[in-house]
Motif scaffolding. Sequence first.
Motif, mmCIF file in Angstrom:
data_model
loop_
_atom_site.group_PDB
_atom_site.id
_atom_site.type_symbol
_atom_site.label_atom_id
_atom_site.label_comp_id
_atom_site.label_asym_id
_atom_site.label_seq_id
_atom_site.Cartn_x
_atom_site.Cartn_y
_atom_site.Cartn_z
ATOM 1 N N ASN A 25 0.804 -1.222 0.000
ATOM 2 C CA ASN A 25 0.000 0.000 0.000
ATOM 3 C C ASN A 25 0.840 1.275 0.000
ATOM 4 O O ASN A 25 0.285 2.372 0.081
ATOM 5 N N VAL A 26 2.154 1.133 -0.070
ATOM 6 C CA VAL A 26 3.034 2.311 -0.096
ATOM 7 C C VAL A 26 3.930 2.232 -1.323
ATOM 8 O O VAL A 26 4.003 1.201 -2.005
ATOM 9 N N LYS A 27 4.653 3.304 -1.594
ATOM 10 C CA LYS A 27 5.438 3.388 -2.827
ATOM 11 C C LYS A 27 6.698 2.538 -2.779
ATOM 12 O O LYS A 27 7.038 1.862 -3.752
ATOM 13 N N HIS A 28 7.402 2.574 -1.658
ATOM 14 C CA HIS A 28 8.687 1.905 -1.572
ATOM 15 C C HIS A 28 8.678 0.855 -0.465
ATOM 16 O O HIS A 28 8.173 1.091 0.631
ATOM 17 N N SER A 29 9.286 -0.310 -0.744
ATOM 18 C CA SER A 29 9.354 -1.370 0.253
ATOM 19 C C SER A 29 10.552 -1.164 1.178
ATOM 20 O O SER A 29 11.409 -0.317 0.936
ATOM 21 N N LYS A 30 10.594 -1.932 2.248
ATOM 22 C CA LYS A 30 11.752 -1.918 3.121
ATOM 23 C C LYS A 30 13.001 -2.249 2.283
ATOM 24 O O LYS A 30 12.922 -3.077 1.399
ATOM 25 N N PRO A 31 14.117 -1.564 2.503
ATOM 26 C CA PRO A 31 14.519 -0.766 3.658
ATOM 27 C C PRO A 31 14.059 0.685 3.678
ATOM 28 O O PRO A 31 14.457 1.430 4.575
ATOM 29 N N ALA A 32 13.266 1.104 2.687
ATOM 30 C CA ALA A 32 12.664 2.440 2.774
ATOM 31 C C ALA A 32 11.698 2.459 3.967
ATOM 32 O O ALA A 32 11.130 1.428 4.333
ATOM 33 N N PRO A 33 11.479 3.616 4.566
ATOM 34 C CA PRO A 33 10.658 3.696 5.785
ATOM 35 C C PRO A 33 9.165 3.746 5.550
ATOM 36 O O PRO A 33 8.383 3.789 6.512
ATOM 37 N N ASP A 34 8.728 3.717 4.288
ATOM 38 C CA ASP A 34 7.344 4.034 3.939
ATOM 39 C C ASP A 34 6.289 3.281 4.753
ATOM 40 O O ASP A 34 5.336 3.881 5.259
ATOM 41 N N VAL A 35 6.432 1.952 4.867
ATOM 42 C CA VAL A 35 5.379 1.180 5.525
ATOM 43 C C VAL A 35 5.308 1.507 7.018
ATOM 44 O O VAL A 35 4.225 1.527 7.606
ATOM 45 N N PHE A 36 6.435 1.800 7.634
ATOM 46 C CA PHE A 36 6.418 2.170 9.053
ATOM 47 C C PHE A 36 5.828 3.559 9.250
ATOM 48 O O PHE A 36 5.073 3.796 10.196
ATOM 49 N N LEU A 37 6.162 4.480 8.362
ATOM 50 C CA LEU A 37 5.591 5.830 8.461
ATOM 51 C C LEU A 37 4.086 5.800 8.238
ATOM 52 O O LEU A 37 3.327 6.496 8.937
ATOM 53 N N LYS A 38 3.642 4.980 7.273
ATOM 54 C CA LYS A 38 2.201 4.863 7.008
ATOM 55 C C LYS A 38 1.493 4.235 8.214
ATOM 56 O O LYS A 38 0.387 4.668 8.598
#
Length: 224
Positions: A137-150
């Motif tokens: 549901n976010v643009k970038h997967s881990k290791p980007a922070p997107d899913v944690f920020l969302k």
Amino acid sequence: MLEAVIFDMDGVLIDTEKFYMRSEQQIVAEYGIDVPASHFTKYCGTTQDYIWQNIKDEFNLPASLEQLKEIAPIYLEKLFDTEGVTMIDGIPELLAELSASPLKLAVASSTKQALIHKHLSSIGLSDYFDVMESAENVKHSKPAPDVFLKTAELLGVNPENCLVIEDSSNGVKAAKNAGMVCIAFKNPEFPSQDTRLADLEVTHIKDITLARCYQLYDQTVSGK
């Protein structure tokens, strides 16, 4: 102030990482490539797009990304169905303790949303969580922070007020990139990953308690 604890799912809540690695091993074997399942440890904590694009490139597989993503769940579901999904030892006790506190609880996983709900519902864990969010549901997967920020946004808390429990190098990096305190669970039954960026490394979920979460958070924040 610590307000929320966010869990990765695979390898932290449930013992499924081995299935992902074995299914990836089985699929490349169909193309005559013989590598150990542990070779795929580096993809733990990332999305299917990332996994299969990189495996395709690494082994020069003739199948398209979409074809690989289409067959991957078939191999994976067969392993799930034949061997079953089980909880990581110590998780029921930890969730019971945390849920009795004022802290909000969430899941932030690279697994697809439907599979998160399916797995956690099937073993009776879904009711513990206020939010269950997928990196799809976010643009970038881990290791980007997107899913944690969302996930923090959905919980209604600031990222700096969250503590993450992860097991993969990519997941730890994502948590730290999100500005969150992070505990790395280094399961001795799986190949070791580099989780040195975590604020604490443990080898058993039972080493994590409510008191230790608060203590680690306070120590980490005060040390910034």
